[in-house]
Design a protein around this motif. Structure first.
Motif, short mmCIF file in Angstrom:
data_model
loop_
_atom_site.label_atom_id
_atom_site.label_comp_id
_atom_site.label_asym_id
_atom_site.label_seq_id
_atom_site.Cartn_x
_atom_site.Cartn_y
_atom_site.Cartn_z
N ASP A 163 18.50 7.28 -5.57
CA ASP A 163 17.62 7.34 -4.39
C ASP A 163 16.32 8.04 -4.80
O ASP A 163 16.34 9.01 -5.54
CB ASP A 163 18.32 8.11 -3.26
N GLY A 164 15.22 7.53 -4.32
CA GLY A 164 13.91 8.07 -4.67
C GLY A 164 13.16 7.21 -5.66
O GLY A 164 11.93 7.24 -5.69
N SER A 165 13.87 6.41 -6.45
CA SER A 165 13.20 5.60 -7.47
C SER A 165 12.25 4.58 -6.84
O SER A 165 11.09 4.44 -7.26
CB SER A 165 14.22 4.89 -8.35
N ARG A 180 22.05 8.70 4.35
CA ARG A 180 21.18 8.73 5.52
C ARG A 180 21.23 10.16 6.02
O ARG A 180 22.26 10.55 6.56
CB ARG A 180 21.64 7.74 6.60
N PRO A 181 20.20 10.96 5.79
CA PRO A 181 18.86 10.54 5.38
C PRO A 181 18.80 10.16 3.89
O PRO A 181 19.56 10.67 3.08
CB PRO A 181 18.01 11.79 5.63
N ALA A 182 17.86 9.29 3.59
CA ALA A 182 17.59 8.88 2.22
C ALA A 182 16.13 9.14 1.89
O ALA A 182 15.27 9.17 2.78
CB ALA A 182 17.94 7.41 2.02
N ILE A 183 15.87 9.28 0.62
CA ILE A 183 14.53 9.63 0.14
C ILE A 183 13.61 8.41 0.13
O ILE A 183 12.43 8.50 0.52
CB ILE A 183 14.63 10.25 -1.26
N ASP A 184 14.12 7.26 -0.30
CA ASP A 184 13.27 6.07 -0.39
C ASP A 184 12.53 5.76 0.92
O ASP A 184 11.32 5.52 0.89
CB ASP A 184 14.07 4.85 -0.85
N PRO A 185 13.20 5.73 2.08
CA PRO A 185 12.47 5.41 3.32
C PRO A 185 11.33 6.38 3.61
O PRO A 185 10.27 5.97 4.08
CB PRO A 185 13.55 5.46 4.40
N LEU A 186 11.54 7.67 3.35
CA LEU A 186 10.46 8.64 3.58
C LEU A 186 9.28 8.36 2.66
O LEU A 186 8.14 8.25 3.11
CB LEU A 186 10.97 10.07 3.36
N PHE A 187 9.54 8.24 1.37
CA PHE A 187 8.46 8.03 0.41
C PHE A 187 7.74 6.71 0.69
O PHE A 187 6.52 6.64 0.66
CB PHE A 187 9.00 8.04 -1.02
N GLU A 188 8.51 5.65 0.96
CA GLU A 188 7.90 4.33 1.21
C GLU A 188 7.04 4.35 2.47
O GLU A 188 5.93 3.78 2.50
CB GLU A 188 8.98 3.27 1.31
N SER A 189 7.51 4.99 3.53
CA SER A 189 6.73 5.03 4.77
C SER A 189 5.48 5.90 4.60
O SER A 189 4.41 5.56 5.12
CB SER A 189 7.58 5.51 5.95
#
Length: 190
Positions: A135-137, A106-115
């Motif tokens: 993370d990011g997948s 946290r921060p993570a990449i998945d939440p940014l990309f998904e949002s």
């Protein structure tokens, strides 16, 4: 062959080896870029980050750390702060979240990309760089499922290959590029 929709937002994720990779990427961003750039770099959660300050001199755009409910601003690079997920709230604003860490980050990449995918759909350009986790997948999968573009750093070119390799296996990519080619393509953005 379908022509990709021009992006309205660029989201970038990096982890191990990411500072060096981001220096190259930010140098490549053109001064007149008409879209916001949001970045998650895995950071220690327990101390302040100076990453925006460190990378600002390398970039023709303004580089800063995100604040909650900050407007999305074209021609600005915004980094997630330590211990907060960076999210695209709507087409005009970002938000910070203290939701649980994703894959210990946290921060993570998945939440940014998904949002970003949820808000901008096919108008997202997601770039996943070097890193030593998966993370990011899921985020790359969300961007591609929404019709957006995903560029992955070639795993053989990355300082840490696991992150781009994991995303490639999970979600595929619109382009798998060495870092220098990612930079060349970024220079073409408007």
């Amino acid at each position: 062959m379908d022509v990709p929709v021009p992006p309205r937002i660029v989201v970038i994720g990096a982890s191990a080896g990411g500072v060096s990779a981001l220096q190259h990427v930010l140098r490549a961003l053109p001064a007149g870029l008409s879209m916001p750039v949001l970045v998650v770099l895995h950071l220690p959660r327990d101390r302040p980050s100076r990453i925006a300050e460190l990378l600002d001199p390398d970039c023709a755009l303004v580089v800063r750390e995100a604040e909650d409910k900050q407007p999305l601003q074209p021609g600005t690079v915004t980094f997630a702060p330590p211990d907060y997920h960076l999210l695209v709230e709507d087409t005009t604003m970002i938000a910070l979240s203290m939701d649980a860490p994703v894959l210990f980050s946290r921060p993570a990449i998945d939440p940014l990309f998904e949002s970003a995918a949820a808000v901008f759909g096919e108008q997202v350009l997601a770039i996943l760089l070097t890193g030593a986790s998966s993370d990011g997948s899921e985020g790359v999968a969300a961007v591609r499922d929404a019709g957006g573009q995903a560029w992955l750093q070639c795993p053989d070119d990355a300082e840490a290959s696991l992150m781009p390799a994991s995303a490639l296996q999970r979600a595929g990519a619109d382009a798998v590029l060495v870092l220098s080619r990612i930079c060349e393509r970024l220079k073409e953005l408007k």
